[in-house]
Enzyme design. Structure first.
Site, PDB file in Angstrom:
ATOM      1  N   ASN A 188      -3.007   2.840 -26.895  1.00  0.00           N
ATOM      2  CA  ASN A 188      -2.685   4.022 -26.097  1.00  0.00           C
ATOM      3  C   ASN A 188      -1.268   3.927 -25.532  1.00  0.00           C
ATOM      4  OD1 ASN A 188      -3.673   6.578 -24.572  1.00  0.00           O
ATOM      5  ND2 ASN A 188      -2.659   5.315 -23.043  1.00  0.00           N
ATOM      6  N   THR A 210       5.990  -0.950 -13.896  1.00  0.00           N
ATOM      7  CA  THR A 210       5.252  -1.701 -12.891  1.00  0.00           C
ATOM      8  C   THR A 210       6.018  -2.956 -12.475  1.00  0.00           C
ATOM      9  OG1 THR A 210       3.252  -2.987 -12.490  1.00  0.00           O
ATOM     10  CG2 THR A 210       3.866  -2.709 -14.776  1.00  0.00           C
ATOM     11  N   SER A 260      -0.843  -9.702 -16.950  1.00  0.00           N
ATOM     12  CA  SER A 260      -2.038  -9.180 -17.627  1.00  0.00           C
ATOM     13  C   SER A 260      -1.581  -8.512 -18.910  1.00  0.00           C
ATOM     14  CB  SER A 260      -2.795  -8.157 -16.765  1.00  0.00           C
ATOM     15  OG  SER A 260      -2.204  -6.869 -16.900  1.00  0.00           O
ATOM     16  N   TYR A 269      -2.323  -5.454 -19.752  1.00  0.00           N
ATOM     17  CA  TYR A 269      -1.839  -4.129 -19.348  1.00  0.00           C
ATOM     18  C   TYR A 269      -0.362  -4.212 -18.942  1.00  0.00           C
ATOM     19  CZ  TYR A 269      -0.252  -1.087 -15.676  1.00  0.00           C
ATOM     20  OH  TYR A 269       0.548  -0.317 -14.892  1.00  0.00           O
ATOM     21  N   HIS A 270      -0.046  -5.162 -18.057  1.00  0.00           N
ATOM     22  CA  HIS A 270       1.337  -5.272 -17.596  1.00  0.00           C
ATOM     23  C   HIS A 270       2.272  -5.582 -18.768  1.00  0.00           C
ATOM     24  CE1 HIS A 270      -0.751  -5.921 -13.651  1.00  0.00           C
ATOM     25  NE2 HIS A 270       0.283  -5.258 -13.189  1.00  0.00           N
ATOM     26  N   LYS A 275       3.482  -2.606 -20.483  1.00  0.00           N
ATOM     27  CA  LYS A 275       4.546  -1.899 -19.753  1.00  0.00           C
ATOM     28  C   LYS A 275       5.906  -2.532 -20.047  1.00  0.00           C
ATOM     29  CE  LYS A 275       3.069   0.862 -16.730  1.00  0.00           C
ATOM     30  NZ  LYS A 275       2.656   2.269 -16.728  1.00  0.00           N
ATOM     31  N   GLN A 296       6.752   0.220 -10.291  1.00  0.00           N
ATOM     32  CA  GLN A 296       5.932   0.550  -9.134  1.00  0.00           C
ATOM     33  C   GLN A 296       4.992  -0.598  -8.772  1.00  0.00           C
ATOM     34  OE1 GLN A 296       4.143   4.718  -7.969  1.00  0.00           O
ATOM     35  NE2 GLN A 296       2.871   3.789  -9.513  1.00  0.00           N
ATOM     36  N   ASN A 345      -7.156   0.475  -1.365  1.00  0.00           N
ATOM     37  CA  ASN A 345      -8.237   1.465  -1.455  1.00  0.00           C
ATOM     38  C   ASN A 345      -9.600   0.761  -1.534  1.00  0.00           C
ATOM     39  OD1 ASN A 345      -6.158   3.273  -1.485  1.00  0.00           O
ATOM     40  ND2 ASN A 345      -6.484   4.021  -3.561  1.00  0.00           N
ATOM     41  N   ARG A 346      -9.637  -0.355  -2.236  1.00  0.00           N
ATOM     42  CA  ARG A 346     -10.893  -1.114  -2.351  1.00  0.00           C
ATOM     43  C   ARG A 346     -11.296  -1.701  -0.993  1.00  0.00           C
ATOM     44  NH1 ARG A 346     -13.035  -3.417  -6.289  1.00  0.00           N
ATOM     45  NH2 ARG A 346     -12.749  -5.653  -5.971  1.00  0.00           N
ATOM     46  N   THR A 401     -12.915  -8.579  -0.521  1.00  0.00           N
ATOM     47  CA  THR A 401     -12.862  -9.460  -1.696  1.00  0.00           C
ATOM     48  C   THR A 401     -11.448  -9.994  -1.933  1.00  0.00           C
ATOM     49  OG1 THR A 401     -12.499  -7.516  -3.070  1.00  0.00           O
ATOM     50  CG2 THR A 401     -14.785  -8.282  -2.880  1.00  0.00           C
ATOM     51  N   TYR A 427      -9.067 -12.437  -3.538  1.00  0.00           N
ATOM     52  CA  TYR A 427      -9.208 -13.330  -4.693  1.00  0.00           C
ATOM     53  C   TYR A 427      -8.487 -14.646  -4.411  1.00  0.00           C
ATOM     54  CZ  TYR A 427     -10.672  -9.146  -7.345  1.00  0.00           C
ATOM     55  OH  TYR A 427     -11.308  -8.016  -7.794  1.00  0.00           O
ATOM     56  N   ARG A 467      -8.771 -13.685 -11.805  1.00  0.00           N
ATOM     57  CA  ARG A 467      -7.499 -13.531 -12.519  1.00  0.00           C
ATOM     58  C   ARG A 467      -6.786 -14.874 -12.630  1.00  0.00           C
ATOM     59  NH1 ARG A 467      -5.014  -7.843 -10.304  1.00  0.00           N
ATOM     60  NH2 ARG A 467      -7.004  -6.742 -10.238  1.00  0.00           N
TER      61      ARG A 467
HETATM   62  N1  USQ Z   1      -6.670  -8.481  -5.283  1.00  0.00           N
HETATM   63  C1  USQ Z   1      -7.540  -9.155  -4.452  1.00  0.00           C
HETATM   64  N2  USQ Z   1      -8.774  -8.608  -4.266  1.00  0.00           N
HETATM   65  C2  USQ Z   1      -9.171  -7.439  -4.844  1.00  0.00           C
HETATM   66  C3  USQ Z   1      -8.276  -6.756  -5.689  1.00  0.00           C
HETATM   67  C4  USQ Z   1      -7.023  -7.316  -5.896  1.00  0.00           C
HETATM   68  O1  USQ Z   1      -7.216 -10.207  -3.896  1.00  0.00           O
HETATM   69  O2  USQ Z   1     -10.308  -7.012  -4.609  1.00  0.00           O
HETATM   70  C5  USQ Z   1      -5.320  -9.020  -5.512  1.00  0.00           C
HETATM   71  C6  USQ Z   1      -5.055  -9.279  -6.990  1.00  0.00           C
HETATM   72  O3  USQ Z   1      -5.491 -10.576  -7.342  1.00  0.00           O
HETATM   73  C7  USQ Z   1      -3.568  -9.058  -7.098  1.00  0.00           C
HETATM   74  C8  USQ Z   1      -3.264  -8.025  -6.015  1.00  0.00           C
HETATM   75  O4  USQ Z   1      -4.382  -8.028  -5.143  1.00  0.00           O
HETATM   76  O5  USQ Z   1      -2.869 -10.234  -6.803  1.00  0.00           O
HETATM   77  C9  USQ Z   1      -3.044  -6.607  -6.521  1.00  0.00           C
HETATM   78  O6  USQ Z   1      -4.162  -6.242  -7.321  1.00  0.00           O
HETATM   79  P1  USQ Z   1      -4.509  -4.707  -7.639  1.00  0.00           P
HETATM   80  O7  USQ Z   1      -5.820  -4.698  -8.350  1.00  0.00           O
HETATM   81  O8  USQ Z   1      -4.372  -3.869  -6.419  1.00  0.00           O
HETATM   82  O9  USQ Z   1      -3.286  -4.297  -8.567  1.00  0.00           O
HETATM   83  P2  USQ Z   1      -2.919  -4.686 -10.065  1.00  0.00           P
HETATM   84  O10 USQ Z   1      -4.055  -5.176 -10.852  1.00  0.00           O
HETATM   85  O11 USQ Z   1      -1.722  -5.572  -9.990  1.00  0.00           O
HETATM   86  O12 USQ Z   1      -2.508  -3.278 -10.673  1.00  0.00           O
HETATM   87  C10 USQ Z   1      -2.155  -2.166  -9.868  1.00  0.00           C
HETATM   88  C11 USQ Z   1      -2.308  -0.901 -10.687  1.00  0.00           C
HETATM   89  C12 USQ Z   1      -1.323  -0.938 -11.856  1.00  0.00           C
HETATM   90  C13 USQ Z   1       0.074  -1.155 -11.323  1.00  0.00           C
HETATM   91  C14 USQ Z   1       0.129  -2.422 -10.490  1.00  0.00           C
HETATM   92  C15 USQ Z   1       1.457  -2.655  -9.819  1.00  0.00           C
HETATM   93  O13 USQ Z   1      -3.633  -0.769 -11.146  1.00  0.00           O
HETATM   94  O14 USQ Z   1      -1.417   0.281 -12.569  1.00  0.00           O
HETATM   95  O15 USQ Z   1       0.983  -1.264 -12.395  1.00  0.00           O
HETATM   96  O16 USQ Z   1      -0.825  -2.308  -9.426  1.00  0.00           O
HETATM   97  S1  USQ Z   1       1.845  -4.364  -9.661  1.00  0.00           S
HETATM   98  O17 USQ Z   1       0.713  -5.070  -9.099  1.00  0.00           O
HETATM   99  O18 USQ Z   1       3.011  -4.504  -8.806  1.00  0.00           O
HETATM  100  O19 USQ Z   1       2.115  -4.855 -10.999  1.00  0.00           O
END
Ligand code: USQ
Length: 395
Positions: free
Chosen positions: A131, A157, A192, A194-195, A198, A221, A253-254, A266, A268, A339
């Site tokens: 995609n 990103t 990841s 996904y990243h 990008k 972003q 948001n989570r 949560t 990590y 992760r």
């Molecule tokens: N994290 C936690 N607990 C959670 C969820 C996340 O500790 O419940 C930590 C992750 O391990 C990570 C950080 O929070 O270190 C950010 O995680 P995330 O799930 O909020 O974001 P990420 O997976 O990095 O991806 C999101 C968007 C993606 C965008 C990216 C920007 O989904 O589309 O590109 O943020 S960045 O993170 O700067 O690459």
């Protein structure tokens, strides 16, 4: 001015469509409902039901008298993108069926945006690669063949850079090697798959810029938080999609949903993972300011699109404090990190460029978090604990 928004049904795409429409632009949105379908398939419900893109465009028209043209189609099909430039497009919904004309700006959000999704297994990895790379490549060739003056604003990103042990500039670095100097894209090492797509997007677009003089702004972003924008408060049916599950929800948001349903936050691993964050309203500002001051022909302009940095621990503590002030008993957990990422690391990105073109940051204050909690708590009966953590492992 005509703005074409690829991925117009998503968390950022729909608010962007309303934002430009309200400011007098002709807006066309394209989406294949990837995100909605993936949520259904993976059974990770959104916080509340959201009308379809066509329904939202109709509601927007009824309320504002402004038309947002809609095309429901898959942009991995090259002819779909090409039809948006050569005028063959058949809109799925529009008041006036005739072609709006070439867009001055394309905002490209049409990507599989989730890091955990890309690592569920090889099939989801393939969907992500196919995609994201095909849409970007199709867009580049569409521009090359029909509209080289169109300015592309792509959402990249910060994760492209990873967490290097040196300062992160805005995209470019000058390297001196054996007495000679040149400018290159900053070394990228994503955390990841996904990243990684990008990074490949950036490389594709950089090729198009060098070969065909395309004009591209790539916005690196960070994770976005937020729910309401200036336009969505008009009518709650216009509110953007909101995910709080492990796959499509982002951390702030989570945590807000977790605080409200008494699910220990949560974090990590050790929680020292530091990222740059921004409010959804600032995404809109950044895209708008980039549109107002476009990249020039043959320029790949890169901005780091973040407003402030936090560790996961700092976010958890903030949400805990605000939740407790509202009477919720918010606990913090440290889960084994699903992760593979550095949990303590150096992090010093530059992020001045967007401020210099006029973006005024909003910050993640207690009041902002409290406001989000008040909106989200109205949907408490919809919140599903089983989607909060499933433990998709990187390793
Ligand atoms: N994290 C936690 N607990 C959670 C969820 C996340 O500790 O419940 C930590 C992750 O391990 C990570 C950080 O929070 O270190 C950010 O995680 P995330 O799930 O909020 O974001 P990420 O997976 O990095 O991806 C999101 C968007 C993606 C965008 C990216 C920007 O989904 O589309 O590109 O943020 S960045 O993170 O700067 O690459």
């Amino acid at each position: 001015m005509h703005v074409l928004i690829l991925g117009g049904d998503g968390y950022l795409g729909w608010p962007t469509a309303m934002y430009f429409s309200k400011r007098g632009y002709d807006v066309t949105v394209v989406d294949n409902y990837f995100r909605r379908n993936a949520c259904l398939e993976l059974d990770v419900g959104m916080l509340y039901p959201v009308p379809t893109l066509i329904e939202r465009a109709k509601i927007w028209y009824e309320l504002t008298g402004k038309e947002i043209k809609v095309l429901i189609a898959d942009l991995t099909e090259p002819e779909i993108i090409r039809s948006l430039f050569d005028g063959r497009v058949t809109y799925s919904w529009a008041l006036k069926k005739e072609f709006t004309g070439l867009p001055e700006t394309v905002v490209h959000y049409a990507e599989q945006p989730s890091a955990p999704y890309s690592l569920i297994d090889y099939r989801y990895a393939n969907i992500t690669v196919q995609n994201n790379l095909l849409v970007t490549n199709n867009l580049m060739w569409g521009l090359r063949d029909f509209s080289r003056d169109t300015h592309v604003i792509h959402i990249g990103t910060m994760g492209e850079y990873g967490t290097p042990n040196i300062d992160i500039p805005e995209g470019w670095i000058e390297i001196e090697h054996k007495g000679r100097k040149d400018k290159f894209l900053f070394p990228r090492q994503a955390s990841s798959l996904y990243h990684t797509t990008k990074i490949m997007d950036t490389d594709l677009m950089w090729f198009g810029v060098r070969m065909w003089d395309l004009r591209v702004t790539d916005l690196m972003q960070g994770p976005v938080y937020g729910i309401e924008t200036e336009e969505s408060v008009i009518d709650e049916r216009l509110r953007t999609i909101f995910n709080y599950d492990e796959i499509f929800g982002t951390i702030v948001n989570r945590f807000i949903v977790q605080a409200l349903v008494d699910y220990p936050l949560t974090v990590y691993g050790r929680g020292g993972q530091t990222r740059g964050y921004l409010n959804i309203n600032d995404t809109l500002q950044c895209v708008k300011m980039s549109e107002k001051t476009p990249a020039t022909k043959g320029e790949l302009r890169i901005f780091n699109q973040i407003m402030e940095t936090f560790s996961a621990n700092e976010l958890a503590e903030k949400v805990q404090r605000v939740g407790q002030n509202l009477g919720y008993d918010v606990r913090i957990d440290h889960l084994e990190n699903p992760r593979k990422e550095a949990e303590e690391h150096y992090y010093n990105p530059t992020y001045q460029g967007l401020g210099e073109i006029g973006v005024k940051p909003h910050y993640l204050t207690d009041e902002v978090l409290e406001g989000m909690m008040h909106v989200v708590e109205r949907f408490k009966e919809n919140m599903r604990r089983d989607v909060i953590f499933r433990g998709i492992k990187w390793g």
